[in-house]
Design a protein around this motif. Structure first.
Motif, PDB file in Angstrom:
ATOM      1  N   MET A   1       0.856  -1.170   0.000  1.00 40.49           N
ATOM      2  CA  MET A   1       0.000   0.000   0.000  1.00 40.49           C
ATOM      3  C   MET A   1       0.903   1.235   0.000  1.00 40.49           C
ATOM      4  SD  MET A   1      -2.862   1.185   2.824  1.00 40.49           S
ATOM      5  CE  MET A   1      -3.524  -0.431   2.912  1.00 40.49           C
ATOM      6  N   GLY A   2       0.634   2.113  -0.916  1.00 40.14           N
ATOM      7  CA  GLY A   2       1.429   3.327  -1.017  1.00 40.14           C
ATOM      8  C   GLY A   2       1.112   4.304   0.091  1.00 40.14           C
ATOM      9  N   PRO A   3       2.045   5.178   0.386  1.00 37.47           N
ATOM     10  CA  PRO A   3       1.822   6.143   1.472  1.00 37.47           C
ATOM     11  C   PRO A   3       0.659   7.099   1.192  1.00 37.47           C
ATOM     12  CG  PRO A   3       3.993   6.464   0.466  1.00 37.47           C
ATOM     13  CD  PRO A   3       3.372   5.290  -0.182  1.00 37.47           C
ATOM     14  N   GLU A   4       0.444   7.428  -0.083  1.00 39.87           N
ATOM     15  CA  GLU A   4      -0.662   8.331  -0.407  1.00 39.87           C
ATOM     16  C   GLU A   4      -2.009   7.673  -0.113  1.00 39.87           C
ATOM     17  OE1 GLU A   4       1.473   7.340  -2.961  1.00 39.87           O
ATOM     18  OE2 GLU A   4       2.900   8.976  -2.733  1.00 39.87           O
ATOM     19  N   LEU A   5      -2.136   6.413  -0.492  1.00 33.41           N
ATOM     20  CA  LEU A   5      -3.371   5.679  -0.251  1.00 33.41           C
ATOM     21  C   LEU A   5      -3.609   5.506   1.248  1.00 33.41           C
ATOM     22  CD1 LEU A   5      -5.799   4.174  -1.349  1.00 33.41           C
ATOM     23  CD2 LEU A   5      -4.378   2.121  -1.496  1.00 33.41           C
ATOM     24  N   HIS A   6      -2.555   5.210   1.972  1.00 34.11           N
ATOM     25  CA  HIS A   6      -2.662   5.045   3.419  1.00 34.11           C
ATOM     26  C   HIS A   6      -3.118   6.349   4.071  1.00 34.11           C
ATOM     27  CE1 HIS A   6      -1.148   4.248   7.578  1.00 34.11           C
ATOM     28  NE2 HIS A   6      -1.745   3.103   7.302  1.00 34.11           N
ATOM     29  N   LEU A   7      -2.557   7.456   3.641  1.00 33.53           N
ATOM     30  CA  LEU A   7      -2.932   8.761   4.186  1.00 33.53           C
ATOM     31  C   LEU A   7      -4.402   9.070   3.877  1.00 33.53           C
ATOM     32  CD1 LEU A   7      -2.004  11.285   5.659  1.00 33.53           C
ATOM     33  CD2 LEU A   7      -1.347  12.248   3.451  1.00 33.53           C
ATOM     34  N   GLN A   8      -4.860   8.736   2.677  1.00 32.13           N
ATOM     35  CA  GLN A   8      -6.254   8.953   2.320  1.00 32.13           C
ATOM     36  C   GLN A   8      -7.186   8.094   3.183  1.00 32.13           C
ATOM     37  OE1 GLN A   8      -6.553   8.138  -1.851  1.00 32.13           O
ATOM     38  NE2 GLN A   8      -5.802  10.180  -2.456  1.00 32.13           N
ATOM     39  N   MET A   9      -6.780   6.853   3.434  1.00 33.37           N
ATOM     40  CA  MET A   9      -7.595   5.974   4.279  1.00 33.37           C
ATOM     41  C   MET A   9      -7.696   6.516   5.700  1.00 33.37           C
ATOM     42  SD  MET A   9      -6.459   2.182   2.967  1.00 33.37           S
ATOM     43  CE  MET A   9      -7.249   1.391   4.359  1.00 33.37           C
ATOM     44  N   ILE A  10      -6.587   7.014   6.215  1.00 35.76           N
ATOM     45  CA  ILE A  10      -6.582   7.581   7.569  1.00 35.76           C
ATOM     46  C   ILE A  10      -7.482   8.810   7.618  1.00 35.76           C
ATOM     47  CG2 ILE A  10      -5.153   8.787   9.268  1.00 35.76           C
ATOM     48  CD1 ILE A  10      -2.867   6.889   8.484  1.00 35.76           C
ATOM     49  N   ALA A  11      -7.387   9.678   6.627  1.00 36.67           N
ATOM     50  CA  ALA A  11      -8.203  10.887   6.587  1.00 36.67           C
ATOM     51  C   ALA A  11      -9.685  10.529   6.497  1.00 36.67           C
ATOM     52  CB  ALA A  11      -7.791  11.757   5.408  1.00 36.67           C
ATOM     53  N   HIS A  12     -10.011   9.537   5.689  1.00 39.96           N
ATOM     54  CA  HIS A  12     -11.414   9.116   5.538  1.00 39.96           C
ATOM     55  C   HIS A  12     -11.950   8.542   6.847  1.00 39.96           C
ATOM     56  CE1 HIS A  12     -15.024   7.761   3.559  1.00 39.96           C
ATOM     57  NE2 HIS A  12     -14.828   6.543   4.029  1.00 39.96           N
ATOM     58  N   ARG A  13     -11.160   7.709   7.491  1.00 42.80           N
ATOM     59  CA  ARG A  13     -11.596   7.095   8.762  1.00 42.80           C
ATOM     60  C   ARG A  13     -11.744   8.158   9.852  1.00 42.80           C
ATOM     61  NH1 ARG A  13     -14.789   3.880  11.157  1.00 42.80           N
ATOM     62  NH2 ARG A  13     -13.980   2.942  13.033  1.00 42.80           N
ATOM     63  N   THR A  14     -10.848   9.125   9.867  1.00 42.86           N
ATOM     64  CA  THR A  14     -10.931  10.209  10.840  1.00 42.86           C
ATOM     65  C   THR A  14     -12.222  10.991  10.649  1.00 42.86           C
ATOM     66  OG1 THR A  14      -8.529  10.392  10.892  1.00 42.86           O
ATOM     67  CG2 THR A  14      -9.756  12.266  11.710  1.00 42.86           C
ATOM     68  N   THR A  15     -12.564  11.261   9.396  1.00 41.09           N
ATOM     69  CA  THR A  15     -13.804  11.965   9.096  1.00 41.09           C
ATOM     70  C   THR A  15     -15.012  11.159   9.561  1.00 41.09           C
ATOM     71  OG1 THR A  15     -12.759  12.966   7.162  1.00 41.09           O
ATOM     72  CG2 THR A  15     -15.156  13.018   7.244  1.00 41.09           C
ATOM     73  N   GLU A  16     -15.001   9.847   9.317  1.00 35.85           N
ATOM     74  CA  GLU A  16     -16.106   8.996   9.765  1.00 35.85           C
ATOM     75  C   GLU A  16     -16.243   9.011  11.281  1.00 35.85           C
ATOM     76  OE1 GLU A  16     -15.173   5.139   8.290  1.00 35.85           O
ATOM     77  OE2 GLU A  16     -16.165   5.457   6.368  1.00 35.85           O
ATOM     78  N   LEU A  17     -15.123   8.897  11.983  1.00 39.53           N
ATOM     79  CA  LEU A  17     -15.174   8.869  13.447  1.00 39.53           C
ATOM     80  C   LEU A  17     -15.667  10.193  14.013  1.00 39.53           C
ATOM     81  CD1 LEU A  17     -11.894   6.923  14.233  1.00 39.53           C
ATOM     82  CD2 LEU A  17     -14.235   6.109  14.522  1.00 39.53           C
ATOM     83  N   ARG A  18     -15.244  11.298  13.421  1.00 38.33           N
ATOM     84  CA  ARG A  18     -15.717  12.605  13.891  1.00 38.33           C
ATOM     85  C   ARG A  18     -17.211  12.755  13.658  1.00 38.33           C
ATOM     86  NH1 ARG A  18     -10.616  16.154  11.876  1.00 38.33           N
ATOM     87  NH2 ARG A  18      -9.340  15.801  13.719  1.00 38.33           N
ATOM     88  N   ARG A  19     -17.708  12.273  12.528  1.00 38.28           N
ATOM     89  CA  ARG A  19     -19.133  12.348  12.224  1.00 38.28           C
ATOM     90  C   ARG A  19     -19.922  11.506  13.235  1.00 38.28           C
ATOM     91  NH1 ARG A  19     -19.370  10.575   6.881  1.00 38.28           N
ATOM     92  NH2 ARG A  19     -18.494  12.588   6.333  1.00 38.28           N
ATOM     93  N   GLU A  20     -19.433  10.308  13.530  1.00 40.35           N
ATOM     94  CA  GLU A  20     -20.106   9.456  14.514  1.00 40.35           C
ATOM     95  C   GLU A  20     -20.108  10.105  15.891  1.00 40.35           C
ATOM     96  OE1 GLU A  20     -18.491   5.506  14.577  1.00 40.35           O
ATOM     97  OE2 GLU A  20     -18.751   5.267  12.413  1.00 40.35           O
TER      98      GLU A  20
END
Length: 53
Positions: A1-20
């Protein structure tokens, strides 16, 4: 997994957790607001003011 993809996954999960967390906070505040306006609570405070301890 490339670092860019990993960073995008982290950002997406962070957004989901904040919304929850926001949804949970709003639900908790609404429940507390409902409880604070319940007739039972008002009656108790009224009797507490009328009948000194």
């Amino acid at each position: 997994m490339g670092p860019e993809l990993h960073l995008q996954m982290i950002a997406h999960r962070t957004t989901e957790l904040r919304r929850e967390a926001d949804d949970y906070r709003r639900a908790r505040e609404a429940e507390e607001d409902t409880k604070s306006h319940s007739p039972e609570r008002r009656r108790r405070s009224l009797f507490g003011k009328l009948i000194p301890a």
